[in-house]
Enzyme design. Structure first.
Site, PDB file in Angstrom:
ATOM      1  CD  GLU A   1      -2.862   1.460   0.668  1.00  0.00           C
ATOM      2  OE1 GLU A   1      -3.199   0.565  -0.122  1.00  0.00           O
ATOM      3  OE2 GLU A   1      -3.456   2.544   0.769  1.00  0.00           O
TER       4      GLU A   1
ATOM      5  CG  LEU B   1      -5.415  -0.008   2.800  1.00  0.00           C
ATOM      6  CD1 LEU B   1      -6.118   1.274   3.181  1.00  0.00           C
ATOM      7  CD2 LEU B   1      -5.450  -0.976   3.950  1.00  0.00           C
ATOM      8  CB  ALA B   2      -6.434  -6.078   1.079  1.00  0.00           C
ATOM      9  CD  GLU B   3      -2.872  -4.440   5.686  1.00  0.00           C
ATOM     10  OE1 GLU B   3      -4.039  -4.889   5.750  1.00  0.00           O
ATOM     11  OE2 GLU B   3      -2.617  -3.216   5.722  1.00  0.00           O
TER      12      GLU B   3
ATOM     13  CG  PHE C   1       2.682   1.772  10.601  1.00  0.00           C
ATOM     14  CD1 PHE C   1       3.578   2.378  11.471  1.00  0.00           C
ATOM     15  CD2 PHE C   1       2.133   2.526   9.577  1.00  0.00           C
ATOM     16  CE1 PHE C   1       3.914   3.714  11.329  1.00  0.00           C
ATOM     17  CE2 PHE C   1       2.468   3.860   9.428  1.00  0.00           C
ATOM     18  CZ  PHE C   1       3.357   4.459  10.311  1.00  0.00           C
ATOM     19  CG  ASP C   2       4.419  -1.979  14.413  1.00  0.00           C
ATOM     20  OD1 ASP C   2       3.269  -1.561  14.602  1.00  0.00           O
ATOM     21  OD2 ASP C   2       5.443  -1.292  14.643  1.00  0.00           O
TER      22      ASP C   2
ATOM     23  CE1 TYR D   1       0.860  -8.054  14.777  1.00  0.00           C
ATOM     24  CE2 TYR D   1      -0.784  -6.668  15.813  1.00  0.00           C
ATOM     25  CZ  TYR D   1       0.503  -7.148  15.753  1.00  0.00           C
ATOM     26  OH  TYR D   1       1.431  -6.731  16.662  1.00  0.00           O
ATOM     27  N   PRO D   2      -3.559  -8.703   9.764  1.00  0.00           N
ATOM     28  CG  PRO D   2      -4.879  -6.987   8.895  1.00  0.00           C
ATOM     29  CD  PRO D   2      -3.594  -7.249   9.636  1.00  0.00           C
TER      30      PRO D   2
ATOM     31  CG  HIS E   1       0.592   3.706  13.709  1.00  0.00           C
ATOM     32  ND1 HIS E   1      -0.722   3.612  14.073  1.00  0.00           N
ATOM     33  CD2 HIS E   1       0.587   4.085  12.405  1.00  0.00           C
ATOM     34  CE1 HIS E   1      -1.488   3.932  13.042  1.00  0.00           C
ATOM     35  NE2 HIS E   1      -0.719   4.217  12.019  1.00  0.00           N
TER      36      HIS E   1
END
Lengths: 379, 334
Positions: B36, B65-67, B90-91, B95-96, B136
Site C-alpha cells: 500500500e 489496501l489489504a494485507e 506498520f507492524d 496482523y490481517p 503503529h
C-alpha cells in the site's frame, strides 16, 4: 481556493452552495449481473450444439470420478485414508474445471477438489497424500500446474490471483482457475482475492461450488446475497450462475470465462449450483442438519445420469461406450485400492529436510536427537 | 555476502534500504516491490521512493489496501518465479496477513517437500519511540520467531540495513525483515571505494567489546545498549554489546562464546518480556553456559502490556537506566 480560505461558520454571505463535483460509476453494472436462473444445456435446445467428442470424454471422466469418490470413501472405512471429503453429486464441476484448462494453465483446488486434480492428470495416489496422512502434498505442483490442495478456506484464491498476475507480467499465456465452496465465500481472503483480481484485471476464473452447506450451515445462514454470483458485481467482474450438475453447462460457462481471461478481459466469478450428496466428510453426520426429501430431489438431478440420458438419446453414446467407461473406472479403482493398501514407507528424518533451504542449528540438534532415538529403536 | 555500494556520503538507514531494493531490482528482473502506497508516494516512510519511477508500476506496485491480499498475491507471484518484496507499512497492520504468513508463506517449502520454495521478503517497520498512535509501534517478533519456516532478521546499522535486505531478497526462503522505524533516520558514512563486508543472515556481531558482562540485543535497542555501555564505564563496568541481527536463524555459537567470556548476560529488547525472544535466548544461555555464569541471565524488555499510548511509551521502552539497573543486579561484588 485554499483550505485556509474555506468558508466556515458565520462565513461571508458571498458563499453560494454548489452541487458536488460530477461523479460517475466506474463501470456499468448491468452486464456484470448474473442471469437469475442457473444456465443449463442438458435437456434444453442448447444441447443441439454439443461437441460429441468432448461430451464422450466428459462422460468417461464423470463415471471415473464417481467411482473414484466411492473408492476413496471405502478407503476411509478401511482406515487407509484419515478423511475424505466426497464430491458425489459435484463431479460435473470437478471434471469441467479440469478439462477446460490448457496444459500451461494452473488449477488452485481446495481440499475437496482431489477429483479435479486427478482429472487434470495427477496420479490418484499422489492426489490423496494429504488425506492419507503420509505427507501434506504428494506431488510437485509445477509438474501438472496444480497448486497444493488447500485446507484453510479461500486462502488459495489470492495465490491464484498472484500467479496469474505474474504470468501476465511475464507475457505468458496462462489462466488460473481457483475453486472454492459456498462457505469459503464468507472468508476475508475471498473478498481480497476478487478485489485484487478485478483491479489488476488478472487472468483468473473463480469457481464457487455452492453445494448447499458449509459442513452443516446452509447457504441461507452463510449469506444474504441474492446469489453468490451477484457478489461479482461489487468487484467489477462478471458473475455467472450455472447448473453445477450439468457438465456441458459448467464447461461452457467456464470456457467462456477462461477465454475472456486469456484475451485480457479479466476475471469472472462463477457460481455452480450443486449439492453435496454425502456428508461433509466421513466424520460428519449429515442427518442432523438435512432431510431425506432434499437429498432425494438432488439424487434425481444426478450429473452422471443427466449426461448419460442426453447423450444416449442423441446417439452420441451407446451401451458399449458406457460399458467401456465403467471398465476404465474399475481399472482405476483397482489400481488405487492396491496402491493404497500398501503401507507407505516413511523416513522420519524427512521432517527436517524442507523447513528451510539450509537447516538451522536448532533443527540440526533436533535431527540428531531423533536419529539417536531411531537408532535406539532398531537396536 | 553482500557488499555495500552506497555513495561516500552520510546515508540514512532509510536510504540504505531504498538502495538495497533498487540494486536488487536492477540486478534481477524477477524482484517486484508491492504494498500500500509504495508506488507514487514512495511509501509512508519513503523507503520505496523512486522505485516506481525507475522500474515502472509493474515492478513497484501500489496494491489495494489489504494485507492478506498483498501477501497472498505475493505467494502466487513467488510460485510463478518472481521475488516479491512486500511492505506491511506498520507492524500492527501486518496482523490481517498472519493467516497467509503462517498457513502458507512459512510452510509452502515444507508442504511441497522443497518443490515450491517461496522467496518472499516481508518488510515490517516495527517498534516504538516515534510517538505513533495505537497500532503503529508494536514489536511483533515473538510471533514471527515462533513460526517454523520463517527467517527473521532486523538491522540496527545502516550497513546492515543494506546488506541484510540484499541477503533477504536473495534468500530462497521467506524472510520477515523487521525495520526499526525509529532508526530510519540514523546515519553512517559509507564509501563505495572501500565497501563494507556485511556478514550474511544468521550471524551475530559484537558491536562493542567488553569483559564484564554481555548485553545481547537487536534492532532499535542496539543504540540504547551502546549508550548504556558508555555510561557503565563510570561505574567501572566494561560491557560488551552483541547485536543479534538475525533472530532466526539464531547465532547461538557467537552468543555462547560471548557469555562464556564475560560470565554475565542481559538480554534487551522492546518486545514484551513474557514469552518474548529474550526468554528463548536466556534459556539457551542457561543450558549451554550454566557453569560459566556468575549470575542469572537477566532480561530488560518492554512491559507486558499492549503497546502504550505515545505520551507514556517512555515508561515501556527499555532505557539506559533500566539496563544499568539490571547490570547492577549481576552481583558484581561476588
Amino acid at each position: 481556493m485554499t483550505v485556509q480560505e474555506l468558508p466556515g461558520a458565520g462565513a461571508s454571505s458571498s458563499y453560494r452552495p454548489t452541487p458536488p463535483p460530477a461523479w460517475r460509476p466506474r463501470k456499468d453494472a448491468a452486464p456484470l449481473l448474473p442471469d437469475p436462473e442457473p444456465y443449463r444445456v442438458l435437456g434444453t435446445p442448447a444441447a443441439e450444439k454439443l461437441d460429441p467428442e468432448l461430451m464422450r470424454r466428459c462422460h468417461a471422466e464423470l463415471v471415473r470420478g464417481r467411482r473414484y469418490n466411492a473408492q476413496a470413501t471405502a478407503l476411509t472405512r478401511q482406515g487407509r485414508l484419515a478423511v475424505y471429503p466426497s464430491t458425489v453429486g459435484q463431479e460435473a464441476c470437478e471434471i469441467a474445471a479440469a478439462l477446460v484448462l490448457e496444459e500451461q494453465d494452473w488449477l488452485f483446488p481446495s481440499y475437496r477438489d482431489t477429483l479435479a486434480a486427478v482429472a487434470r492428470g495427477l496420479d490418484p495416489v499422489q492426489a490423496l497424500t494429504l488425506l492419507r496422512g503420509d505427507w501434506h502434498t504428494g506431488y510437485d505442483p509445477h509438474e501438472h500446474r496444480i497448486a497444493p490442495l488447500c485446507t484453510p478456506l479461500a486462502t488459495q484464491l489470492p495465490h491464484a490471483v498472484g500467479l496469474a498476475h505474474a504470468a501476465r507480467l511475464r507475457g505468458d499465456d496462462v489462466v488460473a482457475l481457483a475453486m472454492v465452496g459456498d462457505g469459503g465465500t464468507s472468508e476475508g481472503d475471498f473478498h481480497e482475492a476478487l478485489n485484487f483480481a478485478a483491479v489488476w484485471q488478472a487472468p483468473v476464473v473463480f469457481l464457487v461450488q455452492n453445494n448447499g452447506f458449509a459442513i452443516s450451515v446452509p447457504l441461507a445462514k452463510q449469506t444474504a446475497a441474492p446469489t453468490l454470483a451477484h457478489k461479482a458485481v461489487g468487484y467489477g467482474m462478471p458473475g455467472r450462475l450455472v447448473d453445477g450438475n450439468d457438465v456441458a453447462a459448467v464447461y461452457e460457462v467456464l470456457a467462456e470465462a477462461v477465454a475472456r481471461a486469456r484475451s485480457g478481459g479479466g476475471p469472472t466469478l462463477i457460481e455452480a449450483v450443486t449439492y453435496r450428496i454425502e456428508a461433509h466428510t466421513n466424520a460428519d453426520d449429515a442427518t442432523r442438519y438435512r432431510g431425506d426429501a432434499e437429498v432425494e430431489a438432488w439424487l434425481a438431478h444426478d450429473p452422471v445420469q443427466l449426461l448419460e440420458h442426453e447423450l444416449t438419446a442423441r446417439g452420441i453414446l451407446d451401451e458399449s461406450d458406457i460399458r467401456a467407461a465403467k471398465e476404465a473406472a474399475e481399472t482405476m479403482a483397482a489400481a488405487l485400492r492396491e496402491q493404497m493398501n500398501a503401507d507407505p514407507v516413511l523416513n522420519p528424518m524427512d521432517l527436517f529436510e524442507h523447513v528451510y533451504a539450509e537447516q538451522t542449528g536448532y533443527l540440526r540438534e533436533q535431527a540428531a536427537m531423533l536419529r539417536a532415538e531411531l537408532e535406539a529403536e532398531t537396536e | 555476502m553482500a557488499v555495500s555500494q552506497l555513495a561516500a556520503k552520510p546515508a540514512t538507514m532509510a536510504q540504505a534500504l531504498t538502495r538495497a531494493m533498487r540494486d536488487a531490482m536492477a540486478e534481477d528482473p524477477t524482484v517486484h516491490v508491492m504494498g500500500e502506497d509504495v508506488g507514487t508516494l514512495g511509501g509512508v516512510f519513503r523507503i520505496t521512493d523512486g522505485l516506481a519511477k525507475e522500474f515502472g508500476e509493474d515492478r513497484c506496485t501500489d496494491t489495494p489496501l489489504a494485507e492478506a491480499g498483498i501477501l497472498g498475491a505475493a505467494v502466487g507471484m513467488a510460485m510463478y518465479g518472481l521475488r516479491p518484496v512486500v511492505e506491511m507499512q506498520f507492524d500492527a497492520f501486518a496482523y490481517p496477513a498472519f493467516e497467509q504468513l503462517i498457513s502458507h508463506v512459512a510452510r509452502m517449502r515444507n508442504r511441497t517437500r522443497g518443490a515450491m520454495p517461496l522467496p518472499i521478503t516481508i518488510r515490517v517497520p516495527y517498534g516504538g519511540g516515534i510517538g505513533g498512535v495505537e497500532h503503529h509501534s508494536d514489536s511483533s517478533e515473538a510471533y514471527y520467531v515462533a513460526t517454523p519456516g520463517l527467517t527473521v532478521v532486523t538491522p540496527a546499522t545502516v550497513e546492515d540495513a543494506y546488506g541484510l535486505l540484499r541477503a533477504s531478497i536473495a534468500s530462497d526462503d521467506p524472510v520477515v525483515f523487521l525495520e526499526p522505524k525509529r532508526l530510519y533516520w540514523s546515519k553512517a558514512a559509507w564509501s563505495p571505494d572501500a565497501p563494507a563486508e556485511v556478514p550474511g543472515i544468521g550471524r551475530a556481531v559484537v558491536r562493542r567489546p567488553g569483559t564484564g558482562a554481555t548485553l545481547i540485543t537487536y534492532g532499535p535497542s542496539l543504540p540504547v545498549c551502546l549508550e548504556a555501555a558508555e555510561a557503565a564505564r563510570e561505574e567501572g563496568w566494561d560491557l560488551e554489546v552483541l547485536d543479534l541481527r538475525s533472530l532466526v536463524p539464531f547465532d547461538e555459537e557467537t552468543v555462547v562464546a560471548a557469555v562464556r567470556r564475560t560470565g554475565r548476560a542481559v538480554v534487551v529488547h522492546e518486545a514484551n518480556g513474557f514469552g518474548g525472544p529474550g526468554a528463548e535466548i536466556a534459556a539457551r544461555i542457561t543450558e549451554r553456559c550454566f557453569h560459566h555464569l556468575e549470575a542469572p541471565v537477566l532480561r530488560v524488555t518492554g512491559l507486558d502490556i499492549p503497546y502504550p499510548p505515545p505520551m507514556l511509551e517512555k515508561h515501556h521502552l527499555p532505557g539506559v537506566d533500566r539496563i544499568l539497573d539490571a547490570v547492577a543486579r549481576l552481583q558484581w561484588e561476588n
